[in-house]
Design a protein around this motif. Structure first.
Motif, short mmCIF file in Angstrom:
data_model
loop_
_atom_site.label_atom_id
_atom_site.label_comp_id
_atom_site.label_asym_id
_atom_site.label_seq_id
_atom_site.Cartn_x
_atom_site.Cartn_y
_atom_site.Cartn_z
N THR A 247 -3.95 -2.92 7.41
CA THR A 247 -4.27 -2.07 6.37
C THR A 247 -5.39 -0.79 6.26
O THR A 247 -5.71 -0.66 5.32
CB THR A 247 -4.56 -3.04 5.38
OG1 THR A 247 -5.60 -3.79 5.50
CG2 THR A 247 -3.42 -4.15 5.49
N LYS B 44 -4.75 9.35 -1.32
CA LYS B 44 -3.59 7.98 -1.99
C LYS B 44 -5.23 7.29 -2.33
O LYS B 44 -6.08 6.97 -1.44
CB LYS B 44 -2.60 7.92 -1.88
CG LYS B 44 -1.02 8.25 -1.50
CD LYS B 44 -0.21 7.59 -1.45
CE LYS B 44 1.02 8.47 -1.42
NZ LYS B 44 1.85 7.77 -0.51
N GLY C 128 2.33 1.90 -3.52
CA GLY C 128 1.23 2.34 -4.36
C GLY C 128 0.97 1.07 -4.86
O GLY C 128 0.06 1.81 -6.55
N TRP D 195 -1.99 7.05 8.22
CA TRP D 195 -3.07 8.10 7.62
C TRP D 195 -1.97 9.37 7.03
O TRP D 195 -2.73 9.48 5.96
CB TRP D 195 -4.02 8.83 8.93
CG TRP D 195 -4.76 9.70 8.60
CD1 TRP D 195 -4.55 11.08 8.36
CD2 TRP D 195 -6.14 9.88 7.42
NE1 TRP D 195 -5.90 12.02 7.97
CE2 TRP D 195 -6.91 11.22 7.46
CE3 TRP D 195 -7.30 8.50 7.00
CZ2 TRP D 195 -7.87 11.27 6.46
CZ3 TRP D 195 -8.10 8.49 6.34
CH2 TRP D 195 -8.84 10.12 6.62
N LYS E 85 0.65 9.27 5.18
CA LYS E 85 1.27 8.64 4.49
C LYS E 85 -0.15 8.41 3.05
O LYS E 85 0.43 8.33 2.42
CB LYS E 85 2.18 7.85 4.84
CG LYS E 85 2.79 7.47 5.56
CD LYS E 85 4.28 7.54 4.85
CE LYS E 85 5.36 7.99 5.04
NZ LYS E 85 6.78 8.47 4.79
N MET E 86 -1.24 8.18 3.23
CA MET E 86 -1.56 7.31 2.47
C MET E 86 -2.79 8.44 2.56
O MET E 86 -4.10 8.50 1.25
CB MET E 86 -2.84 5.68 3.36
CG MET E 86 -2.03 5.08 3.45
SD MET E 86 -1.23 4.10 1.88
CE MET E 86 -2.13 3.45 0.49
N TYR F 164 -6.18 2.87 -2.89
CA TYR F 164 -5.14 2.35 -2.90
C TYR F 164 -6.77 0.86 -3.14
O TYR F 164 -8.02 1.32 -2.74
CB TYR F 164 -4.48 2.02 -1.44
CG TYR F 164 -5.61 2.80 -0.41
CD1 TYR F 164 -5.50 4.10 0.50
CD2 TYR F 164 -6.28 1.11 0.07
CE1 TYR F 164 -6.79 4.10 1.62
CE2 TYR F 164 -6.96 1.56 1.52
CZ TYR F 164 -7.26 3.08 1.84
OH TYR F 164 -8.27 2.83 3.14
N MET G 127 0.96 -1.27 0.58
CA MET G 127 0.45 0.16 0.36
C MET G 127 0.56 1.20 -0.19
O MET G 127 0.27 2.23 -0.77
CB MET G 127 -0.92 0.20 1.39
CG MET G 127 -2.14 -1.00 1.47
SD MET G 127 -2.82 -0.96 2.49
CE MET G 127 -3.76 0.45 2.96
N LEU G 128 1.80 1.48 0.87
CA LEU G 128 2.74 2.02 1.54
C LEU G 128 3.49 2.89 -0.61
O LEU G 128 3.39 4.02 -0.20
CB LEU G 128 3.72 1.76 1.80
CG LEU G 128 3.36 2.30 3.24
CD1 LEU G 128 4.08 1.39 4.53
CD2 LEU G 128 2.69 3.80 3.52
#
Ligand SMILES: C[S@@+](CC[C@H](N)C(=O)[O-])C[C@H]1O[C@@H](n2cnc3c(N)ncnc32)[C@H](O)[C@@H]1O
Length: 396
Positions: free
Chosen positions: A69, A200, A49, A194, A196-197, A202, A46-47
């Motif tokens: 996740t 984005k 992408g 949160w 970092k994502m 995912y 996930m990190l």
């Protein structure tokens, strides 16, 4: 990141999964872990992408990975946690003072009576009841994951033991303050994840099921990154019995063990072994100990089926990265890495890389008792079980 939410045996170190994902895939690739355990591969995918799918037969692994996740808006999480804490007042000893004690649904199982003593035994019921009232599913899974992680600590369980053992001298910590500490730690990790994502898109699927039936289309996987179970090593069903029983995933541990590859109670299998080395290893073990030999046969048959399923679901040019150590059982060497390579080649995969790496001493897994051959605590054991491990990269 969320990696520290829950203890799990034989966890990946996240940079290992990250390196393989970065090296072998492009953004938006599909990365799968058929033995996801606590979900290290999925979080890293996930990190980076990548789209990701994880499978594990252990219900607790499913819960942990779901929580790990799912980045939650910190404000939403705070609201849920505040409500929970407000409903859990404690006295100066950290014991719960709540009118709900004894008034909520009972948790009835002999294992719960065996592992827990009062007041934690009764408090478990109130905490679980309150967590189940949380309306936001992501927040609820987050809380259940944290709750599951403190169960061993708040019971008579001997910590750091690879087998369920009672610690007769344990000073058992109070349940509610321990839970609050755990959730506070997780809350900080969630905020990082949160951050970092945020913003984005995912795609992540966390599936409870068998590695021999991956829930993806044929020819669809770009990369598999996984570390499989070992032959008769950890009994994952036993090690996670507190969470699995208290959270209502099972009432029958014997039944649960059957579906775990590497369990002493794994269901028997019929496949012919493709790897000559696997056949020799099984024979060598059978001459020393018939039942260990049978266990190894079932294990290699099952792993062969897993490798076949992985191959079927890989796209042409896709890769399987397997992280595994060689070990020994009753002094018979078990060359897992060579056996998996032989099996993969026999199934039509190509060996692209075989990397040997020393396991840093601080993350050494348990070693084996020289008499019984079973895993034991590192302090007691004389020889190390697998101080080095292999990363096998097979290409379709
Ligand atoms: C070595 S652990 C994986 C640890 C993981 N890499 C991590 O970072 O947490 C192996 C996993 O295989 C799972 N497992 C055992 N039998 C399985 C089966 N038949 N199908 C899917 N998973 C299985 C166990 O529950 C365990 O979580």
């Amino acid at each position: 990141m969320t990696h520290g939410y829950h203890k799990y045996p034989a966890k990946f170190i996240p940079p290992l999964a990250a390196r393989l994902i970065e090296k072998y895939t492009q953004p938006d690739a599909l990365v799968v872990d058929p033995f996801m355990g606590s979900g290290t591969t999925l979080v890293e995918a996930m990190l980076y992408g990548r789209r990701t799918v994880g499978v594990d037969i252990n219900p607790i692994a499913w819960l942990i990975t779901k929580a790990k996740t799912t980045p939650i808006n910190p404000e939403t999480l705070r609201l849920g946690l505040t409500n929970l804490y407000d409903a859990l007042p404690v006295n100066s000893e950290g014991q719960l003072i709540s009118p709900l004690l004894g008034k909520v649904p009972k948790l009835e199982h002999e294992r719960i009576d065996y592992w827990f003593i009062e007041p934690n035994r009764s408090e478990l019921e109130v905490v679980l009841f309150l967590i189940k009232q949380e309306p936001n599913q992501s927040v609820r899974y987050f809380m259940l994951c944290g709750f599951s992680n403190i169960l061993k600590n708040c019971s008579r369980w001997l910590m750091r033991s690879s087998k369920p053992t009672v610690d007769k001298n344990k000073k058992i910590p109070p349940l509610v303050p321990t839970l609050k500490r755990q959730l506070k730690y997780m809350e900080k990790r969630n905020a990082l994840f949160w951050g970092k994502m945020k913003g984005k898109a995912y795609s992540v699927v966390v599936h409870r099921g068998d590695a021999r039936e991956l829930p993806v289309l044929k020819n669809s996987i770009d990369l598999i990154v996984t570390s499989p179970p070992y032959v008769t090593s950890y009994e994952y069903a036993d090690l996670h019995q507190l969470g699995n029983i208290i959270l209502g995933f099972t009432t029958d541990l014997r039944e649960l063990r059957k579906s775990f590859i590497g369990s002493i109670q794994a269901e028997e299998n019929q496949a012919d072994l493709l790897s000559p080395l696997a056949q020799e290893t099984v024979q060598a073990l059978e001459t020393v100990d018939k039942s260990e030999g049978r266990g190894a046969l079932t294990y290699f048959q099952s792993m062969q089926q897993c490798l076949q399923e992985m191959k079927n679901k890989l796209r042409p040019g896709g890769r399987t990265c397997i992280v595994i150590g060689n070990t020994a059982l009753k002094k018979v060497p078990i060359p897992n890495a060579e056996i998996f390579v032989e099996t993969g080649l026999a199934q039509g995969l190509q060996l692209e890389e075989l990397i040997k790496r020393e396991i840093p001493s601080k993350i050494l897994p348990q070693t084996r008792d020289p008499k019984t051959g079973r895993f034991t605590s590192a302090a007691k054991a004389k020889a190390l079980a697998y101080p080095e491990e292999y990363i096998i990269v097979l290409k379709k």
